[in-house]
Write an enzyme that holds these catalytic residues in place. Structure first.
Site, PDB file in Angstrom:
ATOM      1  N   HIS A  98      56.061  12.955  70.664  1.00 56.59           N
ATOM      2  CA  HIS A  98      54.837  12.210  70.920  1.00 56.59           C
ATOM      3  C   HIS A  98      55.020  11.086  71.941  1.00 56.59           C
ATOM      4  O   HIS A  98      54.068  10.690  72.611  1.00 56.59           O
ATOM      5  CB  HIS A  98      54.187  11.792  69.602  1.00 56.59           C
ATOM      6  CG  HIS A  98      53.534  12.994  68.995  1.00 56.59           C
ATOM      7  ND1 HIS A  98      54.199  13.817  68.125  1.00 56.59           N
ATOM      8  CD2 HIS A  98      52.346  13.584  69.256  1.00 56.59           C
ATOM      9  CE1 HIS A  98      53.424  14.847  67.837  1.00 56.59           C
ATOM     10  NE2 HIS A  98      52.296  14.727  68.499  1.00 56.59           N
TER      11      HIS A  98
ATOM     12  N   GLU B 111      49.535  27.231  65.111  1.00 55.16           N
ATOM     13  CA  GLU B 111      50.813  26.636  65.500  1.00 55.16           C
ATOM     14  C   GLU B 111      51.919  26.957  64.504  1.00 55.16           C
ATOM     15  O   GLU B 111      53.045  26.529  64.654  1.00 55.16           O
ATOM     16  CB  GLU B 111      50.676  25.120  65.715  1.00 55.16           C
ATOM     17  CG  GLU B 111      49.948  24.372  64.633  1.00 55.16           C
ATOM     18  CD  GLU B 111      49.685  22.897  64.977  1.00 55.16           C
ATOM     19  OE1 GLU B 111      50.251  22.384  65.956  1.00 55.16           O
ATOM     20  OE2 GLU B 111      48.918  22.268  64.234  1.00 55.16           O
TER      21      GLU B 111
END
Ligand code: PEP
Ligand code: MG
Length: 577
Positions: free
Chosen positions: A191, A432
């Protein structure tokens, strides 16, 4: 001395500048007796003033970037530093014990903390302990002649060097002065990298020891396209870097002419090019980069930038702002995806040995329905202001999707009864988890749309942690196994008549784009900075011709390298990331 550090190319671009180490300094205090009382008291008051002035600057930036509510914590810090009781207690300590101001402060702070800790049941008091730590650190720093680093205090162009980048760091970023980021840890899809790309700033992550190798104020060249950093470069290297920077500006000017264009291939196949965002403050970059929609809003940043759960109204205001600013263009907002490398410290969740496999994303939402329901209500209320789509992350089984959808339906019907205005909302899922990819045909019967989250899909398929630089070599978006899964999802969606998007980083990867276009992907969603480059690339591609490339890649390639070679032969000049 000149040194070259290798890392992971996290966000494109080359910059050179002075390093700014965002590293917590050593604030160990030595206890000293003093002889000159007045000068010690004077030193204490000067440090107080300097600390208040720092926090004023940080507060002003936070107010500008996040709004007055979020900056309130800094007002509390200033009030604490100006508290006559605290000031008097430190002064009395200096006078009575004849000790240096930093030791007197440490004694007073320890005393306050013990009192506050006695009130453990009171969450308000617990927050005050955190505030007390923050202000004591800053004040001690000034007494020791050290200004605690903080991005809000940067007032000249710098390259930030830090162990890891967290959302709260980027809150205070003034992009006018921050040229780029270098971190010790992280991978291309961790991230911290996504945050750098959202800010459109070059970044190299996962250097292992940049914070040890790069001196504060030293000159560095950061190459976010190649993934390396040169410390104390030569004159020739600096000249070459400046040429690269000029080339980048020229490229950006050329790409800017495509801002208002639609996205179509050379043979006229139209696709939707969307941007991923983390917070409403990313919206200007979405517009500036000509994105046609928002394909993913990662709502967890809204939760991570705070020190408690955002209320339904706070969330509603942010979602409404995003949906309304983009209207009539679609906005896909994903429900909370915490866990993995995005914990929420204030939720005090159980320790997990393997958080990427733990109670993450939809699993957490289903286990803590109060948080989920409040988010869904905020989203549904915001839907009245534009074109909203809601998406659930990390769906592994149909049962999970059905449960989440039933909760959504329940909240929707309650709001309908209460006559709250709402728009039509499509409800989809992220694909995912490999199990969901394999069963995409069944999911496609029940969801309104699917969006492939390749950042996790690659990680889970290759069993390689996306944040671990030691296994970054396994993180292969073009691996035939990944391509087969993606192709399977796209076909399953189309067979059921629903659109398929991709919002993982692969959607903006120049080697992957020709393959995805050939597979028939409907929507590509990526960091805003990649939108115009991808639009240009797609305009040069012949979608129908790419179908045979896809077939060869799916049926004959055995390795990523073979796929790269095939794509480069079919699309001359396309570069690997
Ligand atoms: C993904 O996994 O591809 C994705 C877009 O979600 P995130 O990166 O937030 O996990
Ligand atoms: Mg994901």
């Amino acid at each position: 001395m000149r040194a070259m550090l290798k890392g992971i190319a996290a966000s494109d671009g080359v910059v050179c500048g002075q390093a700014y180490r965002l590293v917590e300094p050593n604030l160990n205090v030595e206890r000293r007796s003093i002889t000159n009382l007045d000068s010690e008291l004077n030193r204490f008051h000067q440090a107080l003033e300097a600390a208040v002035s720092d926090i004023e600057t940080i507060k002003t930036r936070a107010t500008k970037n996040l709004g007055a509510d979020s900056a309130q914590v800094f007002s509390a810090h200033i009030a604490m530093l100006q508290d006559p009781e605290l000031i008097a207690a430190v002064e009395a300590n200096i006078k009575d014990k004849r000790i240096n101001a930093e030791s007197a402060l440490a004694d007073v702070a320890t005393g306050y903390e013990t009192t506050l800790q006695g009130l453990t049941d009171n969450p308000y008091m617990q927050e005050r302990i955190t505030d007390l730590h923050d202000v004591t650190k800053r004040l001690t720093g000034h007494l020791l002649g050290i200004t605690l680093p903080d991005l809000a205090l940067v007032d000249h162009p710098v390259v930030v060097v830090t162990h890891d980048l967290v959302p709260s760091d980027t809150v205070s970023v003034n992009t006018k002065y921050i040229l780029g980021f270098i971190t010790d840890v992280g991978g291309r899809t961790s991230h911290s990298s996504i945050l750098a790309r959202n800010l459109n700033l070059p970044a190299v992550v996962g250097t292992q020891n940049a914070t040890e190798q790069i001196p504060d104020g030293g000159t560095v060249i950061l190459n976010g396209t190649r993934g390396n950093v040169i410390v104390q470069p030569t004159v020739d290297e600096l000249a070459a870097a400046r040429r690269d920077m000029q080339e980048r500006v020229a490229n950006q000017q050329r790409l800017a002419t495509l801002r208002h264009h639609e996205t179509t291939s050379k043979d006229g196949v139209g696709v939707m090019l969307a941007a991923n965002i983390g917070t409403a403050s990313d919206l200007p970059s979405v517009i500036e980069n000509g994105a046609e929609a928002i394909g993913l809003m990662r709502t967890e940043f809204l939760y991570m930038d705070a020190d408690q759960l955002p209320t339904e109204d706070e969330q509603f205001n942010v979602y409404r702002q995003v949906v309304q600013s983009m209207a009539p263009r679609p906005v896909v907002i994903r429900t909370l995806d915490i866990g993995g490398d995005k914990p929420l410290p204030y939720l005090k969740t159980k320790h997990e040995d393997n958080p990427f496999m733990g109670e993450r994303a939809i699993r957490q939402s289903l286990a803590h329905q109060d948080i989920f329901r409040s988010q869904l209500r905020a989203l549904l209320r915001a839907s009245a202001f534009g074109h909203l789509r809601i998406m659930f992350p990390m769906i592994a089984t149909l049962d999970e999707f059905r449960q989440a959808k039933a909760i959504y339906d329940d909240e929707r019907s309650k709001l309908t009864t209460a006559q709250v205005p709402m728009g039509k909302v499509k409800v989809g899922m992220m694909v995912e988890v490999p199990a969901a990819a394999m069963l995409a045909d069944r999911f496609a019967q029940e969801v309104d749309f699917m969006s492939v989250g390749t950042n996790d899909l690659i990680g889970y398929t290759m069993a390689a942690d996306r944040t671990n630089q030691d296994v970054a070599y396994l993180y292969q978006p073009y691996h035939p196994a990944i391509l087969r899964l993606v192709d399977r999802i796209i076909h399953a969606g189309h067979a059921a008549g629903i659109p398929v998007a991709m919002c993982g980083e692969m959607a903006g990867d120049p080697i992957a784009v020709p393959l995805l276009l050939g597979m028939g992907l409907d929507e590509f969603s990526m960091s805003a900075g990649a939108v115009l480059k991808t639009r240009e690339l797609i305009s040069q591609l012949n979608a129908h011709d790419l179908q045979s490339l896809v077939e060869t890649a799916l049926n004959s390639a055995s390795t990523s390298q073979e796929v790269i070679t095939m794509v480069q032969a079919a699309v001359p000049g396309v570069l690997q990331k």
